[in-house]
Design an enzyme around this catalytic site. Structure first.
Site, PDB file in Angstrom:
ATOM      1  N   GLU A 196       0.817  -1.221   0.000  1.00  0.00           N
ATOM      2  CA  GLU A 196       0.000   0.000   0.000  1.00  0.00           C
ATOM      3  C   GLU A 196       0.851   1.272   0.000  1.00  0.00           C
ATOM      4  O   GLU A 196       0.511   2.264  -0.647  1.00  0.00           O
ATOM      5  CB  GLU A 196      -0.956   0.005   1.196  1.00  0.00           C
ATOM      6  CG  GLU A 196      -2.173  -0.897   1.026  1.00  0.00           C
ATOM      7  CD  GLU A 196      -1.848  -2.376   1.127  1.00  0.00           C
ATOM      8  OE1 GLU A 196      -0.773  -2.710   1.665  1.00  0.00           O
ATOM      9  OE2 GLU A 196      -2.657  -3.190   0.667  1.00  0.00           O
ATOM     10  N   HIS A 204     -12.611  -5.079   7.315  1.00  0.00           N
ATOM     11  CA  HIS A 204     -13.130  -4.826   5.965  1.00  0.00           C
ATOM     12  C   HIS A 204     -14.387  -3.962   5.989  1.00  0.00           C
ATOM     13  O   HIS A 204     -15.201  -4.036   5.082  1.00  0.00           O
ATOM     14  CB  HIS A 204     -13.446  -6.143   5.249  1.00  0.00           C
ATOM     15  CG  HIS A 204     -12.252  -7.014   5.020  1.00  0.00           C
ATOM     16  ND1 HIS A 204     -11.726  -7.815   6.002  1.00  0.00           N
ATOM     17  CD2 HIS A 204     -11.480  -7.209   3.928  1.00  0.00           C
ATOM     18  CE1 HIS A 204     -10.674  -8.469   5.528  1.00  0.00           C
ATOM     19  NE2 HIS A 204     -10.499  -8.119   4.266  1.00  0.00           N
TER      20      HIS A 204
END
Ligand SMILES: Cc1ncc(C[n+]2csc(CCOP(=O)(O)OP(=O)(O)O)c2C)c(N)n1
Ligand SMILES: [Mg+2]
Lengths: 326, 351
Positions: A60, A129
């Site tokens: 990321e 999530h």
């Protein structure tokens, strides 16, 4: 006009911008061959080739850093963070590099990047999530944060983000991807960053919200209308910079303000909005500024727990009614 | 030609001063050698002057002297094009001074001092700290203190060069300490996948503030990491200008012509403490004097004289002129106005 979903709007905005400007490209995990885990980049690799819809390793920080470096060389990258929950790895790149480059180079080097962040709950994703972590970035000068709630705004704001010369975090709500459809022009338009939208005008009370909570606020407002309570629902659309003009105008009209978001209450954007309202509209307020938000816990997994965690239509309805009666 | 890779532990030993008797063919063409010397000396003299200015209280903030490490910044910068990108760490003064080699886009010497005096004429107009140089016209990113974050940014520049088919190279600098950051891995891994035009330069001065390299990694051959990423890693004596010249020329040509990335570990040493507030009492005097004997600038000057490229008188004259230049630049920088305090509110966002 044809009706499209929120996810279609996101794909379409990217495709149109990539057609319009060869400097626009997408990078992220699984965005290429697979078209993204949510299919938000479906077909883009086929149309624009390997590099313009580039599959990256699971990195990321590198995804955002690479976008930044390419932007410094004149590209307009769109970086997809697979889930907003994973953005922490890119924190330095977002807050220390991208956000501060224009400033620390004395305004000589802009960083036109868009960071797409699928976020939000009610998708059975659990604590890793489902987060609604937009407020993390609202505290950082140099960034812009947008949070579209409808397909129209999803398309228009994504185009605006791509064309903006600053790092823009684009929070797209996962629950909305395929649950709503609306007419969206198939030609070129942008929704300006920094402008809220009064989606339902009203006289008695203002609700400020975005994302999934915007839709729940609308449902609550419809219920209240049946009882003669006329709620104004303002879709914030951009959280940084906040459209204080629209917010103040609305509160001056209704005298009552409520902020609804699905992130935990403490340190959420609701606190910022509430205090700004108190500062600027004190003389107009006829009641406390109310925040309806999630409790200060991680997002729990069990479906019944998650239902309790996220502000429900019923809860928004009750809180609004109470505020109306104050 | 690919230079010989120096094995673990050999770098310093191989490169003790060789003395006048040892004859070598001219590894650097005389014209280039003279110019290279100019930038090496200039960087040394500027840095020593910055140390003095700081001690005199003329510089706010801090300074991170790179005296002793000039070869590892000046030599790669010597081979850079105006349009090449650089993500520096905090000890790359030599890059700012050298890159562009006097081209219209290169950073004027006065800017070194405008930055440390935080003048309105510095690029960031007082917004960023002294020693946080940056020069956008030469595509040198203004320094961000978060170590390692410049490496992915440089990787992104390299990606854009490849996407556009340009013969340009992106460079990232990092200390051996900063090389422990995750960004180092994420970026160095990525550039290997796409064989990007990328050169990463690890300035190994054996210390990260007070932490020795042996507490930084279990393998001080940092350039070995390149093997894991699928490209070439080279460890060199960063105090040997000749070796630096050959290695950087090779790696940069390779990157420019589609040969992919290289990781270059330069063993070197900082003579001063980490910064102006560090007495550096964690290291021994004998270690410092050992490395001072390996002074990259003095060694190169011996080479220049031994090979008849420059005379000692020419060198002395040049040092004198350089210092005149430096004093003129200091005066010019000082005469500029300070920024208006309220301007810090501007330039947060681009239009
Ligand atoms: C992410 C981060 N952690 C810590 C620091 C504080 N810090 C500044 S320089 C430094 C040492 C760096 O060592 P090295 O990378 O070897 O470079 P050198 O100073 O030796 O040139 C540290 C710990 C920082 N600037 N950034
Ligand atoms: Mg070090």
């Amino acid at each position: 006009m044809r009706k499209i979903t929120y996810i279609d709007a996101i794909i379409e905005a990217q495709r149109e911008e990539m057609q319009r400007d060869e400097n626009v490209f997408v990078l992220g995990e699984d965005v290429g061959l697979y078209g993204g885990v949510f299919k938000a980049t479906k077909g883009l690799m086929d149309e624009f080739g390997f590099y313009r819809c580039l599959d990256t390793p699971i990195s990321e920080s590198a995804i955002v850093g690479i976008a930044t470096g390419a932007a410094l060389m004149g590209m307009r990258p769109i970086a997809e963070i697979q889930f907003a929950d994973f953005i922490g790895g890119a924190h330095d790149q977002i807050c220390q590099q991208a956000a501060k480059i224009y400033y620390r180079t004395g305004g000589t080097w802009p960083v036109p990047i868009t960071i797409r962040c699928p976020y939000g709950g009610d998708v059975g994703g659990g604590m890793y999530h489902s987060q609604s972590n937009e407020a993390w970035y609202c505290h950082v000068a140099g960034l812009k944060v947008v949070v579209p709630s409808t397909p129209y705004d999803a398309k228009g704001l994504l185009k605006a983000a791509i064309r903006d010369n600053n790092p823009v975090l684009y929070f797209e709500h996962k629950k909305l991807y395929r649950t709503i459809k609306e007419p969206v022009p198939d030609d070129d338009f942008v929704v300006p960053i920094g402008k809220a939208d009064v989606k339902k005008p009203g006289r008695h009370l203002s609700i400020f919200s975005f994302g999934l909570m915007f839709h729940r606020s609308m449902q609550a407002a419809m219920k209240l209308r049946e009882e003669g309570i006329d709620v104004e629902v303002v879709d914030l659309r951009t959280l940084l910079p906040l459209d204080m003009e629209t917010i103040v105008e609305s509160v001056k009209k209704t005298g009552k303000a409520m902020v609804v978001h699905e992130a935990p209450k403490y340190g959420g954007i609701g606190g910022e909005i509430a205090s700004a309202i108190v500062e600027e509209c004190w003389d107009y307020l006829d009641g406390p500024v109310v925040r309806v938000a999630a409790p200060d816990t991680p997002v729990p997994f069990h479906p019944k727990m998650e239902q309790l965690y996220l502000p429900s239509v019923e809860r928004i309805y009750q809180e609004a009614k109470q505020l109306f009666e104050y | 030609m690919k230079p010989k890779t120096v094995s673990k532990g050999q770098a310093a030993k191989n490169s003790k001063p060789r003395g006048a008797t040892r004859k070598r063919a001219l590894e650097i063409p005389p014209e280039e050698a003279r110019e290279l010397h100019y930038y090496l000396r200039l960087t040394r003299e500027v840095d020593e002057r910055l140390v003095k200015l700081h001690r005199q209280g003329q510089i706010g903030g801090n300074h991170y002297p790179a005296v002793g490490q000039e070869a590892t910044t000046v030599v790669p910068a010597f081979f850079m094009e105006d349009d090449d990108f650089v993500g520096p760490s905090h000890r790359e003064l030599g890059v700012f001074i050298t890159k562009g080699r006097g081209s219209p886009r290169s950073m004027p010497l006065v800017q070194v001092f405008a930055q440390v005096f935080t003048k309105s004429t510095s690029q960031d107009e007082g917004r960023n700290g002294p020693s946080h140089w940056g020069w956008t016209p030469e595509r040198i990113l203004e320094h961000c203190s978060n170590l390692g974050t410049q490496i992915p940014v440089a990787a992104g520049a390299a990606l854009s060069f490849k996407m556009r088919g340009l013969p340009l190279v992106a460079f990232a600098f990092i200390g051996e300490g900063g090389a422990s950051k995750g960004d180092f891995h994420e970026a160095c891994n990525f550039v290997g996948i796409h064989k990007l035009p990328f050169v990463i330069i690890i300035q190994n001065n054996f210390w990260a503030e007070s932490v020795h390299i042996s507490l930084q990694t279990g393998n001080d051959n940092l350039s070995d990491r390149a093997i894991g990423y699928g490209y070439e890693g080279i460890r060199i004596d960063g105090n040997d200008v000749i070796q630096c010249y050959q290695t950087f020329k090779y790696a940069i040509d390779k990157a420019r012509t589609g040969g992919g990335p290289t990781m270059i570990q330069c063993d070197t040493y900082r003579w001063y403490g980490h910064s102006m507030v560090d007495p550096a009492n964690y290291r021994t005097g004998s270690e410092v004097s050992y490395w001072k004997e390996l002074d990259p600038v003095a060694r190169f000057e011996r080479w220049l004289v031994d090979n008849g490229v420059m005379t000692q008188e020419e060198i002395d004259q040049r040092v004198k002129e350089i210092n005149e230049q430096i004093f003129a630049a200091i005066d010019e920088a000082k005469s500029a106005p300070d920024p208006e305090p309220e301007t810090f509110l501007d330039k947060v966002y681009a239009d």
